[in-house]
Design a protein around this motif. Structure first.
Motif, PDB file in Angstrom:
ATOM      1  N   LEU A  48      65.490  68.877 113.038  1.00 20.75           N
ATOM      2  CA  LEU A  48      65.274  70.234 112.550  1.00 20.75           C
ATOM      3  C   LEU A  48      63.789  70.517 112.309  1.00 20.75           C
ATOM      4  O   LEU A  48      63.310  71.621 112.591  1.00 20.75           O
ATOM      5  N   GLN A 103      67.207  65.703 109.874  1.00 20.22           N
ATOM      6  CA  GLN A 103      65.985  66.271 109.303  1.00 20.22           C
ATOM      7  C   GLN A 103      64.846  66.231 110.317  1.00 20.22           C
ATOM      8  O   GLN A 103      64.102  67.214 110.477  1.00 20.22           O
ATOM      9  N   GLY A 113      62.062  71.856 115.327  1.00 21.24           N
ATOM     10  CA  GLY A 113      62.575  73.054 115.979  1.00 21.24           C
ATOM     11  C   GLY A 113      63.296  72.736 117.272  1.00 21.24           C
ATOM     12  O   GLY A 113      63.292  73.533 118.214  1.00 21.24           O
ATOM     13  N   HIS A 136      67.078  75.855 107.523  1.00 22.44           N
ATOM     14  CA  HIS A 136      66.336  76.128 108.748  1.00 22.44           C
ATOM     15  C   HIS A 136      66.959  77.278 109.550  1.00 22.44           C
ATOM     16  O   HIS A 136      66.571  77.506 110.693  1.00 22.44           O
TER      17      HIS A 136
END
Length: 380
Positions: A252, A249, A255, A283
């Protein structure tokens, strides 16, 4: 149905785990904590004492119970939980008479595109391996390093910074030249670069269109990986060392990754990998399951590949020959066109041949860390 016992098998370089029930159904799993298999086996035995007399179909409850038991975790603990989780899903599939992916929402594909491992201690060996994989029908090759697959006891020689980048970029150019646009190249850096070097090399190999650029820097600092990702235009793949949903998490959210690489035998098994895939889906990030282990790992990975919409590519360490090939049945099928067939047998789709266990004695991994020519420690 109740669990009657848990059994560990040290086989070759792997730790396989069986969970037995009073219904005569056994489940098979594997720990991915490859550097600490002895510690992971001890954790399996500890968790096994909890699991005895429990219903094996209460998979999520058992996962949470084992995960929350101790405030201190890591690869050995998560490898143990992963092995047991895979085995419990294997039992569930066999109990209901269906492949595991039928219990996870059903299949969205009937085969999984794979990249074949290519190894070489010389550039010529790597180029030959790429061409051989293509001749065998694979449309992607991976574990493909521009720095060669040298043993850890050989010092890593770096003469100048410019030579490091130029020689690595030239290697990737030759890899692309060898197969043209017929094969995707999964470039593996093994965390050998610092951020500045990773950016320089990433930009240098952009013209050769790698499918992904794997682990250019160590995964310890998510901001560092995000910084590298922001400076290059090729996809980054990472995640093989991570052990939890929450680490993915954080990755992600920054990015920092375009392809996540959860190891089903390290991130909490099939339960953990399925959750990570869903998080990545939100995502628009693809999933490339990490898989350097035995056919148990391959079979478990393919159950995930079968049922997630954002599956991208499956790492495949290659066909096994005797005596290794005698350990599991049936073999994982390859269609000759770059795809592995999703196992259709109940459970994860492979069965342990206990008679073959003695043919593959344990191979211990000793503590050997790569050094540079100046004697300093490096990551590999």
């Amino acid at each position: 149905m109740k669990i009657t016992g848990v059994e560990c098998h040290f086989v070759d370089r792997y730790l396989l785990v069986e969970v037995h029930t009073d219904a005569g159904i056994s489940g098979l799993g594997e720990s991915g904590a490859w550097g600490f298999l002895e510690s992971s086996a001890a954790a399996v035995e500890k968790f096994g004492r909890y699991l005895v007399d429990k219903d094996p179909l209460h998979i999520e409850h058992h996962w949470q119970y084992m995960y929350r038991f101790s405030h201190f975790r890591g690869s050995a603990i998560m490898g143990a939980i992963s092995a047991l989780d895979i085995a419990l899903w294997d039992i569930a599939g066999k109990h209901f008479g269906v492949p595991v992916h039928h219990l996870l929402g059903g299949p969205v594909r009937d085969r999984a595109r794979a990249y074949h491992h290519v190894f070489g201690s010389t550039r010529e060996e790597l180029l030959a391996g790429i061409k051989s994989a293509r001749a065998a029908g694979f449309t992607a090759v991976g574990h493909l390093t521009p720095f060669l697959d040298e043993p850890r006891d050989r010092p890593f020689a770096v003469h100048t910074g410019v030579r490091l980048i130029e020689e690595a970029a030239e290697a990737v150019r030759l890899y692309r030249e060898a197969v043209g646009s017929e094969v995707d190249l999964c470039v593996e850096i093994h965390r050998r670069l610092n951020p500045a070097e990773a950016i320089q090399l990433g930009r240098a190999i952009e013209p050769y269109r790698p499918f992904f650029y794997e682990d250019p820097v160590t995964p310890d600092n998510f901001d560092e990986m995000a910084y590298v990702a922001s400076k290059i235009s090729i996809p980054i793949a990472t995640g093989e060392r991570m052990t939890s949903l929450w680490e993915f998490q954080m990755l992600l959210a920054r990015g920092a990754v375009q392809y996540v690489r959860p190891d089903v035998c390290l991130v909490g098994g099939i339960s953990g990998a399925k959750k990570i895939a869903a998080l990545a889906e939100a995502h628009h990030v693809g999933v490339v399951p990490h898989n350097p282990l035995s056919p148990v790992s391959t079979a478990a990975c393919l159950q995930i590949a079968a049922c997630i919409p954002n599956f991208a590519l499956q790492e495949y360490p290659g066909e096994w020959s005797p005596p290794r090939s005698l350990l599991m049945s049936p073999p994982i099928g390859h269609d000759g066109n770059g795809y592995l067939m999703i196992p259709s047998d109940p459970g994860i789709g492979v069965t342990l041949n206990r008679d073959a266990l003695e043919m593959l004695p344990e191979v211990k991994r000793e503590v050997v860390t790569r050094l540079r020519t100046d004697g300093s420690v490096m990551d590999q």
